[in-house]
Write a protein that holds these residues in place. Structure first.
Motif, PDB file in Angstrom:
ATOM      1  N   GLY A 116       6.757   3.419   8.000  1.00 32.21           N
ATOM      2  CA  GLY A 116       6.822   2.300   7.080  1.00 32.21           C
ATOM      3  C   GLY A 116       6.019   1.113   7.573  1.00 32.21           C
ATOM      4  N   CYS A 117       5.814   0.166   6.697  1.00 32.14           N
ATOM      5  CA  CYS A 117       5.020  -1.017   7.039  1.00 32.14           C
ATOM      6  C   CYS A 117       5.540  -2.209   6.240  1.00 32.14           C
ATOM      7  CB  CYS A 117       3.549  -0.763   6.722  1.00 32.14           C
ATOM      8  SG  CYS A 117       2.462  -2.145   7.136  1.00 32.14           S
ATOM      9  N   ALA A 118       5.825  -3.295   6.923  1.00 31.49           N
ATOM     10  CA  ALA A 118       6.275  -4.528   6.266  1.00 31.49           C
ATOM     11  C   ALA A 118       5.080  -5.435   6.017  1.00 31.49           C
ATOM     12  CB  ALA A 118       7.314  -5.249   7.115  1.00 31.49           C
ATOM     13  N   VAL A 119       4.993  -5.963   4.800  1.00 28.88           N
ATOM     14  CA  VAL A 119       3.891  -6.835   4.392  1.00 28.88           C
ATOM     15  C   VAL A 119       4.492  -8.057   3.715  1.00 28.88           C
ATOM     16  CG1 VAL A 119       1.847  -7.033   2.920  1.00 28.88           C
ATOM     17  CG2 VAL A 119       2.291  -4.900   4.122  1.00 28.88           C
ATOM     18  N   TYR A 120       3.833  -9.188   3.885  1.00 27.53           N
ATOM     19  CA  TYR A 120       4.350 -10.426   3.277  1.00 27.53           C
ATOM     20  C   TYR A 120       3.517 -10.825   2.072  1.00 27.53           C
ATOM     21  CZ  TYR A 120       6.563 -15.024   3.060  1.00 27.53           C
ATOM     22  OH  TYR A 120       7.268 -16.132   2.661  1.00 27.53           O
ATOM     23  N   ASN A 121       4.182 -11.046   0.963  1.00 27.85           N
ATOM     24  CA  ASN A 121       3.542 -11.556  -0.243  1.00 27.85           C
ATOM     25  C   ASN A 121       3.639 -13.076  -0.206  1.00 27.85           C
ATOM     26  OD1 ASN A 121       2.821 -12.392  -2.821  1.00 27.85           O
ATOM     27  ND2 ASN A 121       3.778 -10.645  -3.839  1.00 27.85           N
ATOM     28  N   HIS A 122       2.562 -13.733   0.193  1.00 24.26           N
ATOM     29  CA  HIS A 122       2.584 -15.190   0.364  1.00 24.26           C
ATOM     30  C   HIS A 122       2.770 -15.897  -0.970  1.00 24.26           C
ATOM     31  CE1 HIS A 122       1.535 -15.527   4.649  1.00 24.26           C
ATOM     32  NE2 HIS A 122       0.876 -14.389   4.465  1.00 24.26           N
ATOM     33  N   GLU A 123       2.239 -15.337  -2.030  1.00 25.58           N
ATOM     34  CA  GLU A 123       2.341 -15.995  -3.334  1.00 25.58           C
ATOM     35  C   GLU A 123       3.786 -16.051  -3.821  1.00 25.58           C
ATOM     36  OE1 GLU A 123       0.660 -15.476  -7.910  1.00 25.58           O
ATOM     37  OE2 GLU A 123      -0.217 -14.309  -6.275  1.00 25.58           O
ATOM     38  N   LYS A 124       4.489 -14.936  -3.695  1.00 28.59           N
ATOM     39  CA  LYS A 124       5.878 -14.881  -4.159  1.00 28.59           C
ATOM     40  C   LYS A 124       6.876 -15.177  -3.044  1.00 28.59           C
ATOM     41  CE  LYS A 124       5.232 -11.680  -8.018  1.00 28.59           C
ATOM     42  NZ  LYS A 124       5.737 -10.427  -8.655  1.00 28.59           N
ATOM     43  N   LYS A 125       6.366 -15.330  -1.818  1.00 25.52           N
ATOM     44  CA  LYS A 125       7.212 -15.612  -0.660  1.00 25.52           C
ATOM     45  C   LYS A 125       8.318 -14.564  -0.521  1.00 25.52           C
ATOM     46  CE  LYS A 125       6.332 -20.581  -0.400  1.00 25.52           C
ATOM     47  NZ  LYS A 125       5.473 -20.445   0.765  1.00 25.52           N
ATOM     48  N   GLU A 126       7.895 -13.291  -0.458  1.00 26.56           N
ATOM     49  CA  GLU A 126       8.858 -12.214  -0.286  1.00 26.56           C
ATOM     50  C   GLU A 126       8.292 -11.164   0.668  1.00 26.56           C
ATOM     51  OE1 GLU A 126       9.555 -10.804  -4.222  1.00 26.56           O
ATOM     52  OE2 GLU A 126       7.617  -9.799  -4.401  1.00 26.56           O
ATOM     53  N   ILE A 127       9.196 -10.528   1.406  1.00 28.70           N
ATOM     54  CA  ILE A 127       8.816  -9.462   2.327  1.00 28.70           C
ATOM     55  C   ILE A 127       8.916  -8.126   1.594  1.00 28.70           C
ATOM     56  CG2 ILE A 127       9.347  -8.325   4.517  1.00 28.70           C
ATOM     57  CD1 ILE A 127      10.670 -10.980   5.392  1.00 28.70           C
ATOM     58  N   ILE A 128       7.846  -7.328   1.676  1.00 27.03           N
ATOM     59  CA  ILE A 128       7.793  -6.023   1.023  1.00 27.03           C
ATOM     60  C   ILE A 128       7.724  -4.950   2.098  1.00 27.03           C
ATOM     61  CG2 ILE A 128       6.453  -4.537  -0.516  1.00 27.03           C
ATOM     62  CD1 ILE A 128       5.419  -7.070  -1.871  1.00 27.03           C
ATOM     63  N   PHE A 129       8.503  -3.878   1.918  1.00 29.06           N
ATOM     64  CA  PHE A 129       8.464  -2.769   2.865  1.00 29.06           C
ATOM     65  C   PHE A 129       7.957  -1.516   2.158  1.00 29.06           C
ATOM     66  CE2 PHE A 129      10.321   0.754   5.333  1.00 29.06           C
ATOM     67  CZ  PHE A 129       9.784   0.435   6.577  1.00 29.06           C
ATOM     68  N   TYR A 130       6.801  -1.023   2.617  1.00 32.17           N
ATOM     69  CA  TYR A 130       6.224   0.221   2.113  1.00 32.17           C
ATOM     70  C   TYR A 130       6.649   1.350   3.043  1.00 32.17           C
ATOM     71  CZ  TYR A 130       3.152  -2.957  -0.451  1.00 32.17           C
ATOM     72  OH  TYR A 130       2.660  -3.941  -1.264  1.00 32.17           O
ATOM     73  N   TYR A 131       7.009   2.501   2.474  1.00 30.44           N
ATOM     74  CA  TYR A 131       7.473   3.576   3.333  1.00 30.44           C
ATOM     75  C   TYR A 131       7.093   4.951   2.788  1.00 30.44           C
ATOM     76  CZ  TYR A 131      11.294   4.162  -0.081  1.00 30.44           C
ATOM     77  OH  TYR A 131      12.025   4.370  -1.227  1.00 30.44           O
ATOM     78  N   GLU A 132       7.014   5.903   3.719  1.00 29.71           N
ATOM     79  CA  GLU A 132       6.826   7.303   3.378  1.00 29.71           C
ATOM     80  C   GLU A 132       8.172   8.008   3.542  1.00 29.71           C
ATOM     81  OE1 GLU A 132       3.986   8.813   6.088  1.00 29.71           O
ATOM     82  OE2 GLU A 132       2.300   7.657   5.310  1.00 29.71           O
ATOM     83  N   SER A 133       8.555   8.820   2.549  1.00 28.77           N
ATOM     84  CA  SER A 133       9.819   9.536   2.637  1.00 28.77           C
ATOM     85  C   SER A 133       9.860  10.630   1.584  1.00 28.77           C
ATOM     86  CB  SER A 133      10.998   8.575   2.439  1.00 28.77           C
ATOM     87  OG  SER A 133      12.229   9.277   2.468  1.00 28.77           O
ATOM     88  N   ASN A 134      10.666  11.662   1.885  1.00 27.73           N
ATOM     89  CA  ASN A 134      10.857  12.718   0.895  1.00 27.73           C
ATOM     90  C   ASN A 134      11.810  12.297  -0.205  1.00 27.73           C
ATOM     91  OD1 ASN A 134       9.179  14.538   2.260  1.00 27.73           O
ATOM     92  ND2 ASN A 134      10.858  15.177   3.616  1.00 27.73           N
TER      93      ASN A 134
END
Length: 512
Positions: free
Chosen positions: A441-459
């Motif tokens: 997984g990878c955490a990314v920050y959306n500066h415009e909306k000021k929210e933390i997004i977590f992208y992940y691989e999973s079955n």
């Protein structure tokens, strides 16, 4: 020459003993009561830890008068306070305590059960069991302790996010706070009539500066309860009721107030100093504040926690268009900042590079963490003649034609969110390695909306509520991602690592 912040408090408490030091709900506590109780508490702590000095003492209390008094008591017994977030999950508290190894932790009836899972009872001091009316203190004992404290001894430890899942304890000393306090008094116009609207959590360095103002200027601290963050109207009403003259806030709440148009309905004629730091203040919402509070002086401050309080400032002295970023300004006195490019050469005007800092404002390092300290506090590459430590902030800035620094963003995975500095790597570590919810997984920050997004691989695809519940067992609320996005495969770069840059660049497309 002052060598200890308590040098300020002695003068203030002798000068204005009956002045209100702290307003905590319905309670108004004078400087005489504050210093008297803090001295008694200092002697109790001193006995409890057998006279040990220059060590961390943890405080696990909500932001009330008792917390302020405890922090000052810890100064009186020659030690460093470390405030802990009472809302943090117990595992995070355990991680901090195992790393820092405080001599003692101060708490009350409300929180003691939580701490008994982490520390033996002899390491816990329950402040609710102290009868201050019948306690006495020895001024000789306190004087003996303070005579051995010098200005480079630690004042406090502030925990910040760490990429391995364990927060780092930043050590800050008396001299750095004294320097910043003297600069503030001489430069910004604050004086001995300030009433502080104290909103920042006690784990923020802003709170520690409010303590400095209380001690040095005899300022009154009006505690704005943590729970009021969701009720900005009530916050403004308290500012109005208590004739607050000074605020030092993270912009998040200020943006919310602007968006709700609250300043058109609640007048704040006493408010004359408005400081903000911790994240970017969108200029459109800033201009709203300036429109309704044109009697106030607005100051944008900048500095990571590894720099005591802040290292640059910009007194807003001109009109700024809504699309023009607010500069972070110029260096504070006794601090030097410079911009280095990828070859460790000085950048020219309007050339972006990494902001570096040198001077007495630098933290002493990370407590019990020499490896992290050596990696972050390094020799100045521009100076090969003698040892000179600088801190590389990881922030990208440029100097404009006016000689002002402009913040452009981060060069790594550290973000500022709701005023907290967060290592996105810590979020990833907890989800992937500790909780083992997903393998990648990878955490990314959306500066415009000021929210933390977590992208992940999973079955399998997880519901956001399930993610939040499990992550909330390990991380404080402000670190929990709000959006979870399942991908068949995370993008990789040429060396096989997750391409974080590509995720950030394609953020708007991926979240549609």
């Amino acid at each position: 020459m002052r060598t200890n912040l308590l040098d300020y408090l002695k003068v203030t408490s002798d000068k204005v003993p009956n002045k209100t030091a702290v307003i905590d709900g319905e309670r108004n506590i004078s400087f005489r009561t504050l210093t008297d109780q803090a001295k008694k508490m200092g002697c109790i702590i001193n006995r409890k830890i057998s006279g040990t000095i220059r060590k961390p003492i943890a405080v696990f209390l909500d932001k009330r008068f008792e917390l302020i008094m405890s922090d000052i008591a810890i100064m009186y017994c020659g030690n460093a306070y470390m405030n802990l977030d009472t809302k943090s999950p117990i595992q995070r508290i355990r991680n901090i305590i195992e790393l820092i190894e405080p001599e003692l932790i101060i708490t009350n009836h409300q929180h003691i059960a939580k701490l008994e899972k982490v520390l033996p009872s002899e390491k816990i001091l329950n402040i609710d069991l102290i009868d201050f009316d019948n306690e006495i203190y020895s001024q000789d004992v306190l004087d003996h302790i303070l005579n051995s404290v010098i200005d480079t001894d630690p004042l406090c430890i502030i925990n910040t996010s760490g990429s391995t899942g364990v927060p780092k304890g930043v050590v800050l000393n008396h001299r750095s706070f004294i320097d910043f306090t003297e600069w503030s008094i001489n430069t910004t116009g604050i004086d001995d009539n300030e009433v502080i609207g104290s909103l920042s959590p006690s784990v923020f360095d802003i709170y520690s500066f409010e303590l400095c103002m209380l001690m040095a200027l005899g300022s009154t601290i009006v505690i704005l309860p943590d729970g009021l963050a969701a009720f900005p109207t009530r916050i403004l009403q308290l500012l109005q009721d208590h004739h607050v003259t000074f605020i030092f806030w993270v912009p998040t709440i200020m943006v919310n107030i602007a968006n709700l148009d609250l300043l058109s309905r609640i007048q704040l004629p006493a408010l004359r100093s408005i400081w903000f730091a911790g994240e970017v203040f969108p200029t459109k919402q800033f201009n709203y504040w300036r429109k309704f509070l044109n009697q106030s002086k607005f100051i944008n401050l900048y500095g990571p926690i590894e720099i005591t309080l802040d290292c640059t400032y910009f007194i807003v002295d001109r009109e700024l268009s809504d699309d023009e970023p607010i500069p972070i300004g110029v260096a504070c006195k006794n601090t030097d900042v410079f911009i280095l490019n990828d070859q460790d050469k000085l950048c020219g005007v309007n050339e972006e590079g990494e902001l570096c800092v040198r001077g007495s404002s630098l933290a002493m390092g990370y407590y019990n963490n020499p490896e992290k300290t050596a990696a972050a506090f390094v020799q100045n590459p521009l100076n090969r003649s003698y040892p000179e430590i600088i801190y590389r902030t990881g922030d990208i800035v440029l100097e404009n034609d006016r000689g002002e620094l402009i913040f452009k963003g981060r060069k790594d995975s550290i973000i500022k969110h709701s005023g907290y500095r967060i290592e996105l790597g810590e979020i990833e570590h907890v989800i992937i390695n500790t909780l083992k919810i997903v393998e990648n997984g990878c955490a990314v920050y959306n500066h415009e909306k000021k929210e933390i997004i977590f992208y992940y691989e999973s079955n399998e695809e997880f519901q956001a509520a399930e993610f939040k519940k499990r992550v909330g067992e390990m991380l404080p609320k402000y670190m929990i991602p709000s959006v979870y996005y399942k991908m068949d495969q995370l993008p990789r770069n040429t060396n096989g690592k997750i391409d974080r840059l590509k995720l950030r660049e394609s953020l708007s497309e991926l979240i549609k």
